[in-house]
Design a protein around this motif. Structure first.
Motif, PDB file in Angstrom:
ATOM      1  N   ARG A   1       0.851  -1.030   0.028  1.00  0.00           N
ATOM      2  CA  ARG A   1      -0.151   0.012  -0.017  1.00  0.00           C
ATOM      3  C   ARG A   1       0.843   1.136  -0.052  1.00  0.00           C
ATOM      4  N   PRO A   2       1.926   1.353  -0.837  1.00  0.00           N
ATOM      5  CA  PRO A   2       2.774   2.358  -0.815  1.00  0.00           C
ATOM      6  C   PRO A   2       1.983   3.935  -1.002  1.00  0.00           C
ATOM      7  N   ASP A   3       0.898   3.884  -1.925  1.00  0.00           N
ATOM      8  CA  ASP A   3       0.339   5.031  -2.071  1.00  0.00           C
ATOM      9  C   ASP A   3      -0.324   5.675  -0.648  1.00  0.00           C
ATOM     10  N   MET A   4      -0.411   4.973   0.373  1.00  0.00           N
ATOM     11  CA  MET A   4      -0.794   5.472   1.616  1.00  0.00           C
ATOM     12  C   MET A   4       0.505   6.236   2.298  1.00  0.00           C
ATOM     13  N   ASN A   5       1.607   5.690   2.063  1.00  0.00           N
ATOM     14  CA  ASN A   5       2.958   6.209   2.704  1.00  0.00           C
ATOM     15  C   ASN A   5       3.142   7.586   1.701  1.00  0.00           C
TER      16      ASN A   5
ATOM     17  N   PRO B   1      -1.282   8.345  11.404  1.00  0.00           N
ATOM     18  CA  PRO B   1      -2.132   7.535  10.644  1.00  0.00           C
ATOM     19  C   PRO B   1      -1.359   6.403   9.965  1.00  0.00           C
ATOM     20  N   GLY B   2      -1.266   5.286  10.818  1.00  0.00           N
ATOM     21  CA  GLY B   2      -0.370   4.306  10.383  1.00  0.00           C
ATOM     22  C   GLY B   2      -1.027   3.518   9.036  1.00  0.00           C
TER      23      GLY B   2
ATOM     24  N   ALA C   1       1.022  -3.994  19.309  1.00  0.00           N
ATOM     25  CA  ALA C   1       1.815  -3.086  18.770  1.00  0.00           C
ATOM     26  C   ALA C   1       1.692  -3.217  17.193  1.00  0.00           C
ATOM     27  N   ILE C   2       1.517  -2.079  16.488  1.00  0.00           N
ATOM     28  CA  ILE C   2       1.036  -2.016  15.153  1.00  0.00           C
ATOM     29  C   ILE C   2       2.094  -1.066  14.380  1.00  0.00           C
ATOM     30  N   GLY C   3       2.488  -1.324  13.488  1.00  0.00           N
ATOM     31  CA  GLY C   3       3.243  -0.405  12.456  1.00  0.00           C
ATOM     32  C   GLY C   3       4.093  -1.231  11.507  1.00  0.00           C
TER      33      GLY C   3
END
Lengths: 398, 398
Positions: A114-118, A292-293, A342-344
């Motif tokens: 999902r690189p568009d989100m980054n 907004p991860g 933990a999420i990332g």
């Protein structure tokens, strides 16, 4: 973008748009030049890989000048950068970054998640610090090119990847623009993209110390953006937590001790529902204090997806809501607090086993990650590593 | 400090304490080496000097290594520094700085203004970001040495000075210390000290736009420390304020719209008292959201000093207190708001003539700085420029 008619000046690496001579050149991936390293580094053995510890042979660099616009980006050997010590990036923290991973699939293709989100987030981070605007689609194109150049650095083993770190920073003022150390945005910027072969961030459950005397982010601040200055204020509390025997911090906010983030990661809890219709997957809402991860958004999307519920045979109820340490303590005492996660990007989904607060520990049952965290992690990793096609989330680096 | 028995290694510039071989070397001004520029730059004409815009011929640099300790500091030609792009100073904002001015007195001596306060603050800023501890007294000794080396750069004219910018930043991890991009304090640091001949920051009254949607600092954050990441989040709001026709921002805090700071300066108002016993000099208290400015502390000390009251024939009542935009509006409507002042090392004391808030302007009477601001500015400048000896505030660079 739309910069096909531009003319590169080989001497400076700067370009001007010949169709529109008055406007500065846009960042243009088609102008990418290649200066490859004469000697390539040996690959590290997989056992020695840790998060962000070693770097590949090359990086991509481009610079922005307010008159000329973006230079032609360049693949060049990984190496030091040279800057004026008065630079805003040293003095005033005008630096943003992103983190994403490239995985090698069983089909031999390299994929980003999902690189568009980054890229959208990086565009917003730049805007927040008054950096020159970037076109995230072009940065993504450069990232794909770097991934392909560094393909041999992508580990094949599951859970391992090539971590990509794009960084954009202010680095000088125009000399005729009477600013210098003045506290204002500088008009030159540098983009660079690093690649780091990377292993698991942490695999064992981590302990968290809930902290309220130091506050990570606040409404009207920059906690919802990925800017450099958000991170170093956490170093000292992190060290203090480690001295008390905890691995990471759970950042609280406000007099009601709202739960926000864990270390530099988003934080979720899995809570048993009163109606016994599956479980709630709870995380703090995006009120400006929460990053907004991408993995955060993906967990919430999976938790909202009946197709995924069917796969794992559990109904998940995603809840973006304000919740406090009192809520956590109550859920724990009622036996409803099933998992803490933990999420990332670095950790993907990692288990937490206890949360220290006011001298006591809230203990999360189980020695390993629970079934919900495990299922979400497996699903995301399957998508990231190309074993599953899912709603276009895995993006092949062509 | 106390490092007289150390042995310098000329090859690396690193030193080890021979009396205590196990401990890293302290920063030691007596080890300062000199590498002078072969060609000196021409001095700029006084009319062209602006704040922090040009730099002298030399800088001082020293680096910290967790095993070896501090390198021997070096005077060297002002020039670029070369760093690894993975450095924490680019990625996580682990950078602190200070600002102070050296003035040339009528006795021909160069003086700093209460530099001990800057050095204590720098020590605290380093501790807050988990940078290696520094001994501010040694940094001050290095600053004095740089001032003396760059003596020709100190303008003789009143209001002009040589601005000194010490900067300390994390710049790398030990290679064997498996950290890299991990979000944790790095164990190497670099100190550098720049000198910039400087003119008045602003001389005409400035307008302020009161802003509450962006928030500069928060209790539990870093607003009370001089860390890089505090500054860039102000660039965008500052640009928006300029587009609305205001020079600087007045930062508000909280639902009650408390007044905190102006741009990157402390903020004072002069308010007529009901008992007509002189005037109140009001500023926000040091609650962790306010930078503990040296000029701020000096204004408050003067305002509390009967000797100074006698000199200016006005009784001042310093008030460190929470006050809001409603208070400002009320004082203004009652004709009690006499002066509004921006206070800081760069500006010293500068006048503000209007404050925009919710579509209206609070107008401060008078086209120039009022009598209280003028008297305080004159007193501080007399001390800074060595025309008056006052409680040891002016420190000669011997």
């Amino acid at each position: 973008m739309g910069n096909r008619n531009s003319v590169a000046s080989p001497a400076s690496g700067q370009t001007r748009d010949s169709a529109n001579p008055g406007s500065p050149a846009a960042l243009d991936a088609s102008k990418l030049s290649m200066t490859l390293a004469k000697t390539l580094k040996p690959l590290q053995s997989i056992e020695t890989l840790r998060f962000g510890q070693s770097f590949s042979d090359h990086m991509i660099v481009a610079t922005y000048d307010p008159e000329m616009g973006w230079s032609a980006p360049e693949v060049k050997p990984y190496g030091p950068i040279t800057l004026d010590p008065q630079c805003s990036c040293f003095q005033y923290g005008g630096n943003v970054f992103e983190g994403m991973k490239a995985y090698l699939g069983p089909d031999g293709k390299a994929r980003l998640f999902r690189p568009d989100m980054n890229m959208r987030r990086m565009e917003k981070s730049c805007a927040r610090l008054a950096l020159p605007p970037i076109d995230g689609d072009v940065v993504l194109e450069l990232i794909k090119r770097l991934v392909n150049v560094e393909r041999r650095w992508i580990p094949k083993e599951s859970g391992y990847s090539l971590y990509i770190r794009p960084t954009l920073m202010m680095y000088k003022h125009s000399p005729d623009w009477n600013v210098g150390l003045g506290v204002t945005a500088s008009d030159h910027a540098m983009l660079y993209i690093l690649a780091s072969p990377t292993g698991p961030y942490f695999s064992k459950p981590v302990s968290l110390l809930a902290v309220s005397e130091n506050v990570r982010a606040w409404p009207g601040g920059t906690g919802g953006h990925k800017v450099a200055g958000n991170y170093s204020p956490g170093f000292l509390p992190q060290r203090a937590a480690a001295e008390k025997g905890y691995d990471q911090i759970l950042w609280l906010f406000g007099d009601d001790r709202r739960v926000t983030e864990a270390g530099a990661m988003n934080f979720f809890v899995v809570v048993k529902r009163d109606d016994e219709d599956g479980v709630d997957l709870i995380t703090a809402p995006l009120d400006g204090t929460i990053l907004p991860g991408v993995t955060r958004a993906s967990c919430l999307a999976l938790a909202n997806d009946p197709e995924f519920h069917k796969e794992i045979s559990v109904r998940l109820h995603p809840q973006e809501m304000v919740y406090t340490m009192s809520d956590l303590a109550k859920w724990s005492s009622e036996g409803k607090l099933l998992e803490a996660l933990a999420i990332g990007t670095a950790v993907i989904v990692g288990p937490c086993n206890r949360i220290g607060f006011e001298g006591k520990d809230i203990v999360i049952p189980g020695d390993e990650m629970g079934p919900i965290g495990t299922a979400i992690r497996k699903k995301i990793l399957d998508i990231q590593e190309g074993r599953t096609e899912w709603k276009g989330w895995g993006v092949v680096c062509t």
